[in-house]
Structure formats: structure tokens, C-alpha cells
Design a protein around this motif. Structure first.
Motif, PDB file in Angstrom:
ATOM      1  N   PRO A   1      22.070  55.066  60.062  1.00 57.12           N
ATOM      2  CA  PRO A   1      23.407  54.707  59.540  1.00 57.12           C
ATOM      3  C   PRO A   1      24.269  54.031  60.606  1.00 57.12           C
ATOM      4  CG  PRO A   1      23.340  57.046  60.018  1.00 57.12           C
ATOM      5  CD  PRO A   1      21.957  56.524  60.311  1.00 57.12           C
TER       6      PRO A   1
ATOM      7  N   GLN B   1      32.946  53.200  62.094  1.00 52.12           N
ATOM      8  CA  GLN B   1      33.233  54.628  62.140  1.00 52.12           C
ATOM      9  C   GLN B   1      32.777  55.202  63.481  1.00 52.12           C
ATOM     10  OE1 GLN B   1      31.192  55.926  58.557  1.00 52.12           O
ATOM     11  NE2 GLN B   1      33.054  55.674  57.332  1.00 52.12           N
TER      12      GLN B   1
ATOM     13  N   HIS C   1      29.682  57.278  64.127  1.00 48.55           N
ATOM     14  CA  HIS C   1      28.354  56.681  64.032  1.00 48.55           C
ATOM     15  C   HIS C   1      28.021  55.800  65.238  1.00 48.55           C
ATOM     16  CE1 HIS C   1      27.102  58.076  60.117  1.00 48.55           C
ATOM     17  NE2 HIS C   1      28.278  57.739  59.600  1.00 48.55           N
TER      18      HIS C   1
ATOM     19  N   PRO D   1      30.311  51.086  55.887  1.00 49.99           N
ATOM     20  CA  PRO D   1      30.260  52.498  55.494  1.00 49.99           C
ATOM     21  C   PRO D   1      29.675  52.660  54.090  1.00 49.99           C
ATOM     22  CG  PRO D   1      32.404  51.928  56.436  1.00 49.99           C
ATOM     23  CD  PRO D   1      31.666  50.643  56.238  1.00 49.99           C
TER      24      PRO D   1
ATOM     25  N   ALA E   1      28.573  56.053  51.148  1.00 52.83           N
ATOM     26  CA  ALA E   1      28.383  57.465  50.822  1.00 52.83           C
ATOM     27  C   ALA E   1      28.045  57.572  49.341  1.00 52.83           C
ATOM     28  CB  ALA E   1      29.645  58.266  51.129  1.00 52.83           C
TER      29      ALA E   1
ATOM     30  N   GLU F   1      29.173  59.442  47.103  1.00 46.71           N
ATOM     31  CA  GLU F   1      30.353  59.565  46.246  1.00 46.71           C
ATOM     32  C   GLU F   1      31.047  58.230  45.979  1.00 46.71           C
ATOM     33  OE1 GLU F   1      31.410  61.380  50.356  1.00 46.71           O
ATOM     34  OE2 GLU F   1      29.699  61.335  48.967  1.00 46.71           O
ATOM     35  N   ASP F   2      30.675  57.178  46.704  1.00 43.03           N
ATOM     36  CA  ASP F   2      31.233  55.850  46.435  1.00 43.03           C
ATOM     37  C   ASP F   2      30.688  55.249  45.148  1.00 43.03           C
ATOM     38  OD1 ASP F   2      32.597  56.019  48.850  1.00 43.03           O
ATOM     39  OD2 ASP F   2      31.051  54.931  49.960  1.00 43.03           O
TER      40      ASP F   2
ATOM     41  N   TRP G   1      26.939  55.383  44.641  1.00 46.04           N
ATOM     42  CA  TRP G   1      25.506  55.125  44.837  1.00 46.04           C
ATOM     43  C   TRP G   1      24.677  56.012  43.909  1.00 46.04           C
ATOM     44  CZ3 TRP G   1      22.952  51.890  48.472  1.00 46.04           C
ATOM     45  CH2 TRP G   1      23.809  51.151  49.305  1.00 46.04           C
TER      46      TRP G   1
ATOM     47  N   ASP H   1      20.878  58.225  47.855  1.00 44.75           N
ATOM     48  CA  ASP H   1      21.415  58.262  49.216  1.00 44.75           C
ATOM     49  C   ASP H   1      21.358  56.856  49.818  1.00 44.75           C
ATOM     50  OD1 ASP H   1      21.816  58.545  51.984  1.00 44.75           O
ATOM     51  OD2 ASP H   1      20.817  60.495  52.048  1.00 44.75           O
TER      52      ASP H   1
ATOM     53  N   ARG I   1      21.804  50.780  52.197  1.00 41.19           N
ATOM     54  CA  ARG I   1      22.839  50.057  52.936  1.00 41.19           C
ATOM     55  C   ARG I   1      22.174  49.237  54.047  1.00 41.19           C
ATOM     56  NH1 ARG I   1      26.580  48.534  51.003  1.00 41.19           N
ATOM     57  NH2 ARG I   1      28.333  50.002  51.101  1.00 41.19           N
TER      58      ARG I   1
END
Length: 463
Positions: free
Chosen positions: A31, A36, A39, A97, A99, A101-102, A104, A107, A121
Motif C-alpha cells: 500500500p 498518508q 504509509h 489512498p 479502503a 469502506e470507500d 471497493w 480489499d 489500487r
């Protein structure tokens, strides 16, 4: 023209298809989100992974180049032929970035292959498009029997593109001698569609600023003082209203000086593309096209300079009314630039234009961010023709031409290295850059591999 046999390239690709996809999936699992801080170690791990992979590919020189931010990767594979041209490939290994919850379905950092696509990603932006060069150069060698590429091949893969490339120009200036090339290939771009393969020939530049307006020392009563003291919000509105004329042209004096006008041939090439304006408007979530009169929509977003209001504010923003003369206001403006325009000169022109409209009693300050130069490859450039021929062999059909309306670090390479920039990408709009469920079409990914397998021989013969 390349002497690389098509059948040998495709056989090699077929033999190594599965291992190539497995390796790409391994890279996508890292990632490497440069925006961020948590990361940062992953971005470093991504650079380490790529450097090791390039060494395994055969590059005799691989190095991680540190910056004040995230690391870049540099690799070099000399041709051994003293007459061979030098090619620098640019891309980036950091990603946006992501996640679950966006939105997808899976994962974002555990890639999956589904219906001929790899989801994850970075699959298209930009790890997939960087990675096809590794199999491409190996196919080039296997098909030709060479032990080194037909060109002096260099790769520069940065780690901060998704964070605005804040240290990239300094990196290029610091290592300009090592990065020197006859031509730059940018593989951080795309095509018109799955069925219309295209080559991008240019990107617009950018100048952006914030203008602040300060009036009274605090918000004051509009009944007691309104109409008798200058209003910063009104001054901001007047300035914005003066930005364009009634034909949609930018009204800053001198703004269009030196602009490279489209030729009739370029207009005809744009017109060849299957552009549906109604569909484009739906994508733009807009109800009507607008802009500089006398130009089509594609011409406006690819080949004409623009000025846009990105933000405007001042005074009370809450619910209900608050009858004040605000103490301050602001506007944010961006100017997309085309070949023939210099962002430094545009900054000067805009600052002078704004100063001429400054109103008594209003303190006005114009602050520009870092500018980006436009870049444009002439249609008759031999290196561009090599890219077109190589893509044409891979896709088996006519290659058309586009430009990009946005801006990127490619112009820094052109500016510092003095080399023409060409774009080679296989991504399509449905790949969902920066969005949930980013993917790459595997058939197109391998067309990228095949294109590069042909390209190095063609460039060696053409330059």
C-alpha cells in the motif's frame, strides 16, 4: 522500423503471462500511499521491491534515489551500441489512498482477477503501466537474440506523483546528467477507449493562485456602514466577473501571446475520435457545454488555455442572514496553459491584471503556487512515429491521437532534460483511476508489453 518478429514476441509473452501477473499482484499488495504518513514505510518497501525486480529483469544499474519525501527508483541498461539513442521511461510507484469502506468490492490491496481484469489500487495508475516495461524488454531481447536493449534504456519511477511531485523537479535537476536522454516516454497515461487505441501528444501546463481581499478590520454592520466603505466580497466578485470576455476568452492582457494554434490537420485528427458530447456531459454531471467560442469541446479541454474559478468565499456562510460588510474575501484561480505559454509569465500577467483592478481601501494579495509547463510533441517527430508504429503492430489497427487536459511532472523532464516527451499508456477511462474498484484490462496490459517489445528496435532505427 523494428526487426523484432511479432510471433516470437507473442510466444514469449504467452510463456510468461502467469508469472508476470503474479509478480504484478505482489507489487500491488504493497500500500504505497504517498499522501498518508503512516504509509511512508510502505512507499519505501515498494521502491525496494521495484529495484530488486528490475535487477532480476536484467538492468545492470538499479538505485533508490532519496528525496526529502518519498524515494524514487532509477534503473539503466546500456545498449552496448555507441550509436544507440537513449530513452528514459517515466512512471510512478506511489498510489492513491484506498479502503474497502470507500466502495471497493474487495480489499484494494489484495488484487483479484475477474472477467479478464485485475482489480487493485495501482493496477492502472501506475504500477501496471510501469510493470509492463519489464516483460516488454525481456520479450524484446528474447525475440531478437540481443543481450541488451536496442536503445540505452533508463527508467525513472518516482514515489510522490500522487502527492503532487513536490520534490520531483529538484530530483531531475540534481541528476540531470544521469537522466539525460534523446527522448522521454511517459507511461502514466491512457487511451481513448478499449476499441480506439490512441497516443497522447501533449499535456497542458498549470498556474494557480489565491487572491485575498482585506477591507474593514472586522465584520461590520451593513446598515451602519454598508454602501459607505469598500466591501471585499464585492471586490472579489468584480474581479471574477472580469476574468472572461463575452466570447469566453480569458481577459487578462497578453494571456494568449505565443499560444500554439491548432492546425487544420490537428483539428481533423481530433474530429476522427468517436466523441459523444451528450455522454461526455453525463460524465461531467453537467447540463451544457461552455467555454471559448469558435472551438469544439475537445479543443477547449486539450488545446486551448483556460482560466477557472476554483473557489470563492467571504463573509457569513451560516444558516439564515447576518447583515454585515465582511472584513475579508478570497478567490482561488487556476490557469491551464498550452504550448507557447510560460507559467512564470502568466503569473506576472495575472498579478498585474489583478493589481490594476484593486479597489481603494481593499488590501489585495496574489499568491501563486508552483507552476507546471505544458508539453507538446510535434506530430511529425520520428520518435512519435515509432510509438505509433509499435502500437499499431500490437493492436493491429490504426492509432489515433489525443491530448491530456490536465497537468503532470512530464513537463519538468522536458524542461530540464531538453528532450521531447512522448506518452505510451494502455489505460482506459473505465479503469477508475483514484476511484473505488480500480482495475486494468489484461488484454490491454499485454498490448502494452507487446508495444514496448517492438518499440526499442524501432526507435533505434529511427533516431
Amino acid at each position: 522500423m523494428s526487426d523484432t518478429p511479432d510471433s516470437a514476441v507473442r510466444t514469449y509473452m504467452d510463456q510468461h503471462r502467469e508469472s508476470f501477473l503474479e509478480d504484478l499482484a505482489d507489487w500491488l499488495r504493497i500500500p504505497s500511499v504517498s499522501a498518508q504518513p503512516e504509509h511512508a514505510a510502505d512507499v519505501r518497501r515498494s521502491a525496494d521491491w521495484l529495484a530488486a525486480t528490475l535487477r532480476g529483469t536484467g538492468f545492470p544499474v538499479t538505485e533508490i534515489l532519496d528525496t526529502p519525501g518519498a524515494p524514487a527508483v532509477f534503473a539503466e541498461w546500456p545498449s552496448g551500441d555507441p550509436q544507440a539513442p537513449t530513452v528514459l521511461v517515466y512512471g510512478h510507484h506511489d498510489v492513491q489512498p484506498a479502503a474497502v469502506e470507500d466502495g471497493w468490492r474487495t480489499d484494494p490491496f489484495e488484487p483479484v482477477v475477474r472477467d479478464g481484469r485485475m482489480y487493485g489500487r495501482g493496477a492502472a495508475d501506475d504500477k501496471g503501466q510501469v510493470f509492463f516495461h519489464t516483460l516488454g524488454v525481456r520479450a524484446h531481447l528474447a525475440a531478437t537474440g540481443r543481450t541488451a536493449p536496442a536503445v540505452n534504456l533508463k527508467l525513472l519511477i518516482e514515489g510522490e506523483e500522487e502527492s503532487g511531485s513536490p520534490h520531483f523537479r529538484d530530483l531531475v535537476e540534481q541528476h540531470a546528467g544521469r537522466f539525460a536522454a534523446d527522448v522521454v516516454i511517459v507511461s502514466d497515461t491512457g487511451m481513448w477507449s478499449e476499441t480506439t487505441p490512441t497516443v497522447c501528444t501533449g499535456m497542458r501546463g498549470l498556474a494557480e493562485c489565491e487572491i485575498t481581499f482585506a477591507g474593514p478590520g472586522q465584520d461590520i454592520h451593513s446598515g451602519s456602514f454598508g454602501g459607505a466603505v469598500p466591501n471585499p466580497a464585492t471586490a472579489a466578485a468584480r474581479l471574477v466577473a472580469a476574468l472572461h470576455d463575452d466570447r469566453g476568452r480569458v481577459a487578462v492582457p497578453g494571456f494568449y501571446d505565443g499560444v500554439a494554434e491548432l492546425t487544420d490537420a490537428e483539428r481533423d485528427l481530433f474530429a476522427e475520435l468517436p466523441f459523444d458530447e451528450d455522454e461526455w456531459l453525463r460524465t461531467a454531471k453537467s447540463r451544457a457545454a461552455a467555454g471559448e467560442q469558435g472551438h469544439t469541446t475537445l479543443e477547449r479541454i486539450w488545446a486551448r488555455p483556460t482560466a477557472e474559478v476554483n473557489g470563492i468565499g467571504g463573509g457569513y456562510q451560516g444558516a439564515g442572514g447576518k447583515t454585515v460588510v465582511p472584513s475579508s474575501a478570497m478567490v482561488k484561480l487556476s490557469f491551464r496553459l498550452v504550448a507557447g505559454q510560460d507559467p512564470v509569465r502568466i503569473e506576472k500577467l495575472v498579478t498585474e491584471w489583478a493589481a490594476e483592478r484593486a479597489e481603494p481601501g481593499i488590501r489585495q494579495v496574489v499568491t501563486f503556487g508552483a507552476g507546471t509547463r505544458p508539453c507538446l510533441t510535434p506530430l511529425d517527430h520520428p520518435a512519435l512515429q515509432s510509438v505509433v508504429r509499435a502500437m499499431g503492430r500490437a493492436f493491429g489497427e490504426k492509432i489515433r491521437f489525443t491530448r491530456e487536459g490536465g497537468s503532470g511532472p512530464a513537463a519538468d523532464l522536458q524542461d530540464v532534460l531538453g528532450a521531447p516527451v512522448l506518452f505510451l499508456g494502455i489505460s482506459v477511462p473505465s479503469d477508475g483511476w483514484h476511484a473505488p474498484n480500480e482495475k486494468v484490462e489484461l488484454d490491454l496490459l499485454f498490448k502494452g508489453v507487446e508495444t514496448t517489445a517492438y518499440l526499442w528496435g524501432d526507435l533505434a532505427a529511427s533516431l
